[in-house]
Design an enzyme around this catalytic site. Structure first.
Site, PDB file in Angstrom:
ATOM      1  N   GLU A 253      -0.395  15.784   9.393  1.00  0.00           N
ATOM      2  CA  GLU A 253      -1.834  15.760   9.679  1.00  0.00           C
ATOM      3  C   GLU A 253      -2.548  15.979   8.344  1.00  0.00           C
ATOM      4  O   GLU A 253      -2.722  17.103   7.890  1.00  0.00           O
ATOM      5  CB  GLU A 253      -2.174  16.834  10.717  1.00  0.00           C
ATOM      6  CG  GLU A 253      -1.484  16.562  12.057  1.00  0.00           C
ATOM      7  CD  GLU A 253      -1.599  17.696  13.055  1.00  0.00           C
ATOM      8  OE1 GLU A 253      -2.447  18.596  12.845  1.00  0.00           O
ATOM      9  OE2 GLU A 253      -0.839  17.701  14.046  1.00  0.00           O
TER      10      GLU A 253
ATOM     11  N   HIS B  75       0.314  21.243   9.613  1.00  0.00           N
ATOM     12  CA  HIS B  75       1.283  20.256  10.075  1.00  0.00           C
ATOM     13  C   HIS B  75       1.339  19.162   9.013  1.00  0.00           C
ATOM     14  O   HIS B  75       0.316  18.539   8.715  1.00  0.00           O
ATOM     15  CB  HIS B  75       0.881  19.684  11.440  1.00  0.00           C
ATOM     16  CG  HIS B  75       1.003  20.681  12.551  1.00  0.00           C
ATOM     17  ND1 HIS B  75       0.120  20.740  13.609  1.00  0.00           N
ATOM     18  CD2 HIS B  75       1.907  21.673  12.772  1.00  0.00           C
ATOM     19  CE1 HIS B  75       0.486  21.707  14.432  1.00  0.00           C
ATOM     20  NE2 HIS B  75       1.557  22.293  13.936  1.00  0.00           N
TER      21      HIS B  75
ATOM     22  N   GLU C 182     -10.050  19.890  14.473  1.00  0.00           N
ATOM     23  CA  GLU C 182      -9.295  18.642  14.628  1.00  0.00           C
ATOM     24  C   GLU C 182     -10.188  17.515  14.115  1.00  0.00           C
ATOM     25  O   GLU C 182     -11.272  17.280  14.647  1.00  0.00           O
ATOM     26  CB  GLU C 182      -8.932  18.421  16.095  1.00  0.00           C
ATOM     27  CG  GLU C 182      -8.074  19.513  16.703  1.00  0.00           C
ATOM     28  CD  GLU C 182      -6.594  19.351  16.394  1.00  0.00           C
ATOM     29  OE1 GLU C 182      -6.208  18.263  15.907  1.00  0.00           O
ATOM     30  OE2 GLU C 182      -5.827  20.296  16.650  1.00  0.00           O
TER      31      GLU C 182
ATOM     32  N   HIS D  92      -6.628  20.265  11.256  1.00  0.00           N
ATOM     33  CA  HIS D  92      -5.536  19.513  11.883  1.00  0.00           C
ATOM     34  C   HIS D  92      -6.001  18.088  12.162  1.00  0.00           C
ATOM     35  O   HIS D  92      -7.124  17.707  11.828  1.00  0.00           O
ATOM     36  CB  HIS D  92      -5.112  20.203  13.182  1.00  0.00           C
ATOM     37  CG  HIS D  92      -4.400  21.502  12.984  1.00  0.00           C
ATOM     38  ND1 HIS D  92      -3.072  21.685  13.280  1.00  0.00           N
ATOM     39  CD2 HIS D  92      -4.840  22.692  12.503  1.00  0.00           C
ATOM     40  CE1 HIS D  92      -2.718  22.930  13.001  1.00  0.00           C
ATOM     41  NE2 HIS D  92      -3.777  23.563  12.527  1.00  0.00           N
TER      42      HIS D  92
END
Length: 667
Positions: free
Chosen positions: A253, A250, A486, A394
């Site tokens: 990110e 993404h 993440e 991410h």
């Protein structure tokens, strides 16, 4: 009468007080106009004042008749901003190269042209910097058109710069040289050009263990550049596991992208310093790092962040809030929803006898949808290398997510949906989370996962069910086990946080790579010693097989314990072994198999390699749909130049002047 006419004309001149009009019909009344030859003049272009010469000539090589004409053109404007556009990359070389064309060297009333060899050297080193901002190589830096060979009496336009560098080198002879820029971490965000430059510098600094290669290009033509680390870069070595890290899927990110740039610098630096742990890792593992899977989205995200920084001072913590700008690729496709949804295929067939969860073929209908070039490139990459382990990075939460990502709930509501390798995935996820300085700490939790995650790990479908994710595709289509990391709730953290983030993740990044050596590995051969490619390695109680690579070698990630392992291949009898993996065993156990040829009637036990209506595993884009789709995209988007021009375009559109379309790569 003929004598009187000149006298009358002279009297007329005296009366009128103005000179006679030049009439070639009357001898002596006027002199032919003599055009003044161009001559050397002082160099007054402010952005070219550090050239090794002081005089130039107009018209210049581009045909600008005066200094004012040169200063008013988009070419000179580009030279004035090129350093900031390229974030300091290839500066001042590009500017000095341009000055040698806009304000050429003049000696003895003669223009000297710059050397083609210098231009070619600079272009080879710097063209990727222009690619990084989606700008064409400037036409006035065309090496064949505006530069000449040594035999034609050229000069080196970088002469002054090199003389300066020589002086600096002499002055610093007694001072220890600074650390190479390839290994000096700059805790600031890198443009695409800077990122590619860093990776190539790492490759130059560590050529024995590092190699860069491209797996394709983004929708807007940016290179998807990978750097590989191995003691034999470029080749798969027998029994050496292959792992990959992917960042910036993404575009907004961005922390993972930066961490992977730092990781590449770190691996090179530590290997050269003789750090035993890093040397062992690189000598026994082939590591592939793709810092940015979505460079187009990143360009949009970084522009949005810069735009948000103008104007009144904003509240603390919101200065870098880019929301969802740049999340998707240039086609507005979310890349983590764009892979083939093989999880639904598994759920639909899980009650059928003999169903499996590995090497699921890609359904033909997938190719009739929108397949992003970034997705296509990564799929081909995953299929071409026998990856064992992977992580993609991410932002937006602080947790490690593991497959499945798609819920098994009939309505796809969030629900715990484990794979057959749930214990392995939990082990891999915990390895990263517990080694990270904060992730497994209950007090450090943030984002939507905090209510269901356990010590920093969570099942993807239980957290947020999605179809077409990359980690599900890895597991169900190949041998590769992938998790999603993440890295924090701030998707675009301030630059001052990058230093802390690197130190929080450095140990976790290294330790996770080392887990590729957990479980078992081995070679499957026939009785004559020939490697068997595509043999299946099955573990009792885990309905997910891995297959052998080209040379018959395999890797099977497993948790400690006792396992019954079987090797099988069409045309051969099965072989079975009992394996005991101790809890503290940190290297893969060696388990080889020798398969005997089976009698023809016994060959019926081989499983059918196809799934009804889905074709075989080898059918990758069988109708060449991707090529047709990209051709349509070329017509609809590139030739229309997309409604949104590159972010730098407005710098160069001068009022009343022609648009400098030569700056556009796809014009």
């Amino acid at each position: 009468m003929r004598i009187m006419l000149p006298i009358l004309l002279q009297l007329l001149v005296l009366v009128s007080g103005s000179p006679p009009r030049c009439d070639p019909g009357f001898r002596g009344l006027c002199k032919p106009t003599v055009e003044e030859k161009p001559k050397c003049t002082d160099l007054f272009l402010s952005y070219c004042d550090d050239m090794s010469y002081t005089q130039t000539m107009f018209p210049n090589i581009l045909g600008h008749k005066t200094r004012e004409d040169a200063e008013a053109g988009a070419e000179y404007l580009l030279l004035s901003v090129v350093e900031s556009l390229l974030r300091g990359e290839c500066s001042p070389e590009i500017r000095m190269l341009g000055c040698s064309v806009l304000a050429p060297r003049c000696e003895m009333a003669k223009v000297l042209k710059p050397c083609r060899t210098t231009c070619e050297m600079v272009r080879k080193r710097c063209s990727h910097a222009f690619d990084g901002i989606n700008m064409a190589w400037p036409y006035f830096l065309d090496c064949d058109r505006f530069f000449v060979s040594d035999q034609e009496g050229c000069y080196d336009p970088l002469e002054g710069l090199r003389a300066e560098q020589d002086v600096e080198a002499v002055d610093s002879m007694e001072i220890p040289p600074p650390e190479d820029s390839a290994t000096t971490m700059q805790f600031s965000y890198h443009s695409n050009a800077q990122m590619n430059s860093v990776l190539k510098k790492v490759e130059d600094r560590c050529p024995d263990i590092a190699r860069t290669y491209s797996i394709g290009r983004s929708m807007e033509g940016r290179e998807l550049l990978v750097i590989e680390f191995s003691n034999n870069p470029g080749e798969h070595e027998l029994l050496e596991p292959e792992i990959k890290y992917i960042g910036n899927m993404h575009g907004n990110e961005v922390l993972g992208r930066q961490l992977l740039i730092y990781l590449a610098q770190y691996l090179c630096s530590e290997y050269l310093l003789g750090t035993e742990r890093i040397q062992t890792l690189i000598n026994t593992t082939r590591i592939h790092i793709l810092p940015s899977m979505n460079p187009d989205g990143y360009e949009l995200a970084i522009t949005g962040v810069q735009d948000n920084n103008y104007g009144d001072e904003e509240e603390e913590g919101h200065r870098y809030d880019s929301q969802n700008i740049g999340r998707n690729n240039a086609q507005n496709i979310d890349l983590n929803r764009n892979f083939p949804d093989l999880t639904s295929v598994v759920y639909a067939r899980r009650r059928q006898k003999g169903y499996r969860t590995d090497h699921i073929p890609i359904p033909d209908y997938y190719w009739f949808g929108k397949v992003a070039p970034e997705t296509y490139a990564v799929m081909k990459w995953i299929r071409s290398i026998p990856f064992v382990l992977s992580a993609n990075f991410h932002g937006g939460d602080l947790v490690v997510s593991y497959p499945y990502d798609l819920s098994k709930h009939p309505l796809e509501r969030n629900m715990f949906s484990p794979t057959p390798d749930d214990q392995v995935f939990k082990f891999l996820s915990r390895t990263y989370a517990t080694t990270h300085e904060r992730m497994s700490n209950e007090n450090a939790r943030c984002g939507s996962s905090h209510s269901i995650s356990q010590k920093g790990i969570v099942n993807g479908a239980q957290w947020s069910s999605i179809a077409g994710s990359m980690q599900d595709f890895n597991y169900l289509h190949t041998n590769c086990f992938e998790v999603t990391v993440e890295l924090g709730c701030d998707k675009f953290p301030p630059e001052e946080d990058l230093f802390i983030a690197w130190h929080e993740n450095q140990e976790a990044l290294t330790t996770f790579m080392e887990t590729a050596h957990r479980g078992i590995k081995g070679i499957v051969k026939d009785e004559e010693g020939n490697a068997i490619k595509g043999a299946r390695i099955s573990v009792r109680g885990i309905r997910h097989d891995v297959t052998t690579a080209e040379n018959g070698d395999y890797w099977r990630l497993l948790t400690p314990g006792i396992h019954i392992v079987t090797a099988s291949a069409p045309g051969y009898t099965r072989a079975l072994k009992k394996v005991h993996l101790p809890p503290r065993m940190h290297t893969a156990g060696r388990v080889d198999f020798v398969l005997q040829k089976a009698a023809e009637e016994a060959d019926m036990q081989a499983e059918d390699e196809t799934l009804p209506s889905m074709g075989t595993y080898d059918r990758f884009d069988p109708y060449n749909q991707y090529e047709r789709y990209t051709q349509m995209a070329d017509l609809s988007q590139i030739r229309e130049e997309r409604a949104e021009k590159p972010w730098w375009w407005n710098y160069f559109v001068l009022p009343g002047g022609p648009a400098p379309t030569w700056l556009l790569r796809h014009y």
